[in-house]
Scaffold this motif. Structure first.
Motif, PDB file in Angstrom:
ATOM      1  N   GLY A  14      -2.559  -3.083 -17.322  1.00 17.84           N
ATOM      2  CA  GLY A  14      -2.179  -1.677 -17.314  1.00 17.84           C
ATOM      3  C   GLY A  14      -2.299  -1.008 -15.957  1.00 17.84           C
ATOM      4  N   LEU A  15      -3.106  -1.568 -15.068  1.00 20.69           N
ATOM      5  CA  LEU A  15      -3.282  -0.947 -13.757  1.00 20.69           C
ATOM      6  C   LEU A  15      -1.998  -0.935 -12.944  1.00 20.69           C
ATOM      7  N   ALA A  16      -1.136  -1.923 -13.170  1.00 22.91           N
ATOM      8  CA  ALA A  16       0.071  -2.047 -12.358  1.00 22.91           C
ATOM      9  C   ALA A  16       0.996  -0.846 -12.518  1.00 22.91           C
ATOM     10  N   GLN A  17       1.066  -0.266 -13.721  1.00 28.39           N
ATOM     11  CA  GLN A  17       1.937   0.881 -13.976  1.00 28.39           C
ATOM     12  C   GLN A  17       1.236   2.222 -13.760  1.00 28.39           C
ATOM     13  N   ASP A  18      -0.058   2.214 -13.527  1.00 28.38           N
ATOM     14  CA  ASP A  18      -0.832   3.441 -13.308  1.00 28.38           C
ATOM     15  C   ASP A  18      -0.806   3.786 -11.825  1.00 28.38           C
ATOM     16  N   ARG A  19      -0.056   4.800 -11.443  1.00 33.69           N
ATOM     17  CA  ARG A  19       0.077   5.135 -10.030  1.00 33.69           C
ATOM     18  C   ARG A  19      -1.202   5.717  -9.440  1.00 33.69           C
ATOM     19  N   LYS A  20      -2.184   6.042 -10.285  1.00 34.15           N
ATOM     20  CA  LYS A  20      -3.475   6.515  -9.782  1.00 34.15           C
ATOM     21  C   LYS A  20      -4.413   5.353  -9.455  1.00 34.15           C
ATOM     22  N   SER A  21      -4.055   4.162  -9.887  1.00 29.35           N
ATOM     23  CA  SER A  21      -4.852   2.973  -9.601  1.00 29.35           C
ATOM     24  C   SER A  21      -4.310   2.284  -8.354  1.00 29.35           C
ATOM     25  N   LEU A  22      -5.202   1.580  -7.650  1.00 23.87           N
ATOM     26  CA  LEU A  22      -4.799   0.815  -6.472  1.00 23.87           C
ATOM     27  C   LEU A  22      -4.409  -0.617  -6.824  1.00 23.87           C
ATOM     28  N   GLY A  23      -4.568  -1.006  -8.087  1.00 24.16           N
ATOM     29  CA  GLY A  23      -4.286  -2.372  -8.507  1.00 24.16           C
ATOM     30  C   GLY A  23      -2.811  -2.570  -8.838  1.00 24.16           C
ATOM     31  N   GLY A  24      -2.265  -3.743  -8.446  1.00 17.75           N
ATOM     32  CA  GLY A  24      -0.879  -4.053  -8.747  1.00 17.75           C
ATOM     33  C   GLY A  24       0.096  -3.215  -7.942  1.00 17.75           C
ATOM     34  N   LYS A  25      -0.208  -3.040  -6.648  1.00 17.63           N
ATOM     35  CA  LYS A  25       0.572  -2.152  -5.785  1.00 17.63           C
ATOM     36  C   LYS A  25       0.865  -2.811  -4.438  1.00 17.63           C
ATOM     37  N   ILE A  26       1.791  -2.224  -3.701  1.00 16.63           N
ATOM     38  CA  ILE A  26       1.853  -2.372  -2.255  1.00 16.63           C
ATOM     39  C   ILE A  26       1.437  -1.025  -1.691  1.00 16.63           C
ATOM     40  N   LEU A  27       0.420  -1.037  -0.834  1.00 14.18           N
ATOM     41  CA  LEU A  27      -0.111   0.174  -0.230  1.00 14.18           C
ATOM     42  C   LEU A  27       0.419   0.302   1.194  1.00 14.18           C
ATOM     43  N   ARG A  28       0.562   1.533   1.654  1.00 14.85           N
ATOM     44  CA  ARG A  28       1.014   1.826   3.024  1.00 14.85           C
ATOM     45  C   ARG A  28       0.050   2.842   3.622  1.00 14.85           C
ATOM     46  N   LEU A  29      -0.632   2.424   4.694  1.00 14.82           N
ATOM     47  CA  LEU A  29      -1.751   3.173   5.244  1.00 14.82           C
ATOM     48  C   LEU A  29      -1.597   3.366   6.744  1.00 14.82           C
ATOM     49  N   THR A  30      -2.274   4.382   7.273  1.00 20.32           N
ATOM     50  CA  THR A  30      -2.433   4.470   8.718  1.00 20.32           C
ATOM     51  C   THR A  30      -3.464   3.429   9.151  1.00 20.32           C
ATOM     52  N   PRO A  31      -3.551   3.123  10.442  1.00 17.59           N
ATOM     53  CA  PRO A  31      -4.572   2.171  10.888  1.00 17.59           C
ATOM     54  C   PRO A  31      -6.001   2.605  10.565  1.00 17.59           C
ATOM     55  N   ASP A  32      -6.219   3.899  10.330  1.00 21.18           N
ATOM     56  CA  ASP A  32      -7.545   4.390   9.958  1.00 21.18           C
ATOM     57  C   ASP A  32      -7.780   4.406   8.452  1.00 21.18           C
ATOM     58  N   GLY A  33      -6.782   4.010   7.674  1.00 21.83           N
ATOM     59  CA  GLY A  33      -6.960   3.889   6.239  1.00 21.83           C
ATOM     60  C   GLY A  33      -6.538   5.088   5.422  1.00 21.83           C
ATOM     61  N   ASP A  34      -5.826   6.037   6.002  1.00 24.62           N
ATOM     62  CA  ASP A  34      -5.321   7.192   5.258  1.00 24.62           C
ATOM     63  C   ASP A  34      -3.957   6.879   4.657  1.00 24.62           C
ATOM     64  N   PRO A  35      -3.559   7.598   3.590  1.00 19.08           N
ATOM     65  CA  PRO A  35      -2.189   7.445   3.108  1.00 19.08           C
ATOM     66  C   PRO A  35      -1.204   7.746   4.235  1.00 19.08           C
ATOM     67  N   ALA A  36      -0.225   6.883   4.411  1.00 21.65           N
ATOM     68  CA  ALA A  36       0.683   7.032   5.548  1.00 21.65           C
ATOM     69  C   ALA A  36       1.625   8.216   5.347  1.00 21.65           C
ATOM     70  N   PRO A  37       1.956   8.929   6.418  1.00 15.82           N
ATOM     71  CA  PRO A  37       2.957   9.994   6.329  1.00 15.82           C
ATOM     72  C   PRO A  37       4.273   9.451   5.801  1.00 15.82           C
ATOM     73  N   GLY A  38       4.910  10.213   4.926  1.00 18.48           N
ATOM     74  CA  GLY A  38       6.195   9.800   4.381  1.00 18.48           C
ATOM     75  C   GLY A  38       6.112   8.894   3.181  1.00 18.48           C
ATOM     76  N   ASN A  39       4.909   8.607   2.687  1.00 23.02           N
ATOM     77  CA  ASN A  39       4.806   7.795   1.474  1.00 23.02           C
ATOM     78  C   ASN A  39       5.517   8.475   0.311  1.00 23.02           C
ATOM     79  N   PRO A  40       6.004   7.702  -0.663  1.00 25.96           N
ATOM     80  CA  PRO A  40       6.836   8.287  -1.718  1.00 25.96           C
ATOM     81  C   PRO A  40       6.100   9.205  -2.686  1.00 25.96           C
ATOM     82  N   PHE A  41       4.776   9.065  -2.798  1.00 21.81           N
ATOM     83  CA  PHE A  41       4.002   9.906  -3.702  1.00 21.81           C
ATOM     84  C   PHE A  41       3.013  10.730  -2.879  1.00 21.81           C
ATOM     85  N   PRO A  42       2.989  12.044  -3.028  1.00 20.84           N
ATOM     86  CA  PRO A  42       2.176  12.907  -2.159  1.00 20.84           C
ATOM     87  C   PRO A  42       0.702  12.510  -2.136  1.00 20.84           C
TER      88      PRO A  42
END
Length: 388
Positions: free
Chosen positions: A205-233
């Motif tokens: 179930g984690l794969a479809q839960d956008r609040k979970s980090l499991g079952g995802k491809i993540l896009r981050l800044t080098p410091d570990g923040d959500p990257a600017p322009g990501n599809p979900f605010p």
């Protein structure tokens, strides 16, 4: 719940969104149904590129030109250094070594503290900082006692062997861990942002839960923040609905592709679309419906169980663990231009990582000492492969 080092994204110029598409996939290579032999291709989730670049031939070649190194223990992450040499991580020992690609000599740089190997977890992906020439930072994805996380360590080659890695600085934490499906591949993209493939840790179930980090491809800044322009605010999630992503690579047009394990039927190569839903656990392989992205190509699990993927000579090259072979997928934009072609079947055992080595060469690691292979004398190895 998403847990990360900072809650507010770093102030950066808007970064270019990289487009392409992906679909469900499986564990580190758990048994699946044998199914019919052969691989299948599908139309990609996006229109092919209108680039004038020539489509590669339907058939290519892959020849092992030499064994670069032998005697490696459970190698997983592989990162070429700009001044020569290859960094290779040991999943089970939690160490990083530098391999001289000319002599094959391996020198242990140090141990990454906090690694807690078990099952498919341990020290997994490695990546160099986009500013490595000045900061000498190495990023690592690993399984700790409580989660999967991404850290960075400073590499100082002037220190004594075994003491050349600084203390790990955690830049991102809270990725679900399990005995299976820990994902683990990390890579800096052409936009100098950090991408991470995660697994759903066996909790579908984690794969479809956008609040979970499991079952995802993540896009981050080098410091570990959500990257600017990501599809979900304010979210690090770039795409979701994945089962276990262990391969990330860009083509020469900066389009992202990912390799993913299927469960019982289909392993996949996908072109990644920002915000795309790749179906797991509702869909595996093509034909999941209009809400899900279809794979570029798919394989029965006994023929692939894919991990690393790299781009060279107009094709994606994908390593197979259970399939014990190297797959070539020629591309026309984000579609496969011909049926996938396999090489090295059964000759070197399980194949884990594939990294572009420049021009028409690849570095490929075997994975026979990870507890699921049948190690031979000299395993595990780094191979140099000439491709076309």
């Amino acid at each position: 719940m998403i847990v990360q080092r900072r809650a507010v994204p770093a102030v950066l110029a808007a970064a270019l969104l990289l487009t392409a598409g992906c679909s469900g996939g499986g564990g580190d290579d758990e048994p699946g149904k044998a199914g019919a032999s052969g691989s299948r291709t599908t139309a990609a989730s996006q229109a092919p590129s209108s680039s004038a670049a020539a489509t590669p031939p339907a058939k290519g070649t892959a020849t092992v030109t030499r064994t670069v190194a032998k005697g490696l223990k459970s190698p997983w992450g592989l990162a070429p250094l700009p001044d020569g040499g290859l960094l290779v991580g040991s999943r089970d020992e939690g160490t990083i070594s530098r391999v001289d690609e000319k002599t094959g000599r391996a020198t242990e740089l140090g141990e990454v503290s906090g690694v807690s190997p078990a099952g498919e977890g341990g020290l997994l992906g490695l990546a160099l900082s986009p500013d490595y020439a000045s900061d000498h930072l190495v990023y690592a994805y690993f399984t700790s006692a409580s989660d999967n996380r991404i850290v960075r360590l400073r590499y100082d080659p002037d220190r004594p062997a075994g003491e050349q890695l600084g203390a790990p600085d955690t830049v991102f934490r809270g990725i679900p861990k399990g005995m299976i499906h820990n994902g683990g591949r990390i890579a800096f993209g052409p936009d100098k942002l950090l991408y991470a493939g995660t697994g759903e840790s066996g909790e579908r179930g984690l794969a479809q839960d956008r609040k979970s980090l499991g079952g995802k491809i993540l896009r981050l800044t080098p410091d570990g923040d959500p990257a600017p322009g990501n599809p979900f605010p304010d979210s690090p999630v770039y795409s979701y609905g994945h089962r276990n992503v262990q391969g990330l690579a860009w083509d020469d047009k900066q389009r992202l592709f990912a390799a993913e394990f299927g469960q019982d039927t289909w392993d996949e190569l996908n072109a990644i679309k920002p915000g795309g839903n790749y179906g797991w656990p509702e869909a595996e392989g093509k034909g999941g419906g209009g809400d899900f992205q279809d794979p570029v190509a798919q394989w029965h699990t006994d023929q692939a169980s894919p991990s690393g993927v790299a781009y060279a000579e107009g094709s994606m090259w994908m390593a197979g663990l259970r399939g014990e072979r190297l797959w070539r997928i020629p591309l026309d934009g984000t579609a496969a231009s011909a049926d996938p072609q396999s090489f090295l079947a059964g000759k070197y055992g399980r194949l884990r990582s594939v990294v572009a080595a420049g021009d028409d060469r690849l570095w490929v690691t075997t994975s026979n000492t990870d507890g699921r292979g049948d190690p031979k004398s000299g395993d595990d190895r780094i191979l140099e492969v000439k491709v076309s």
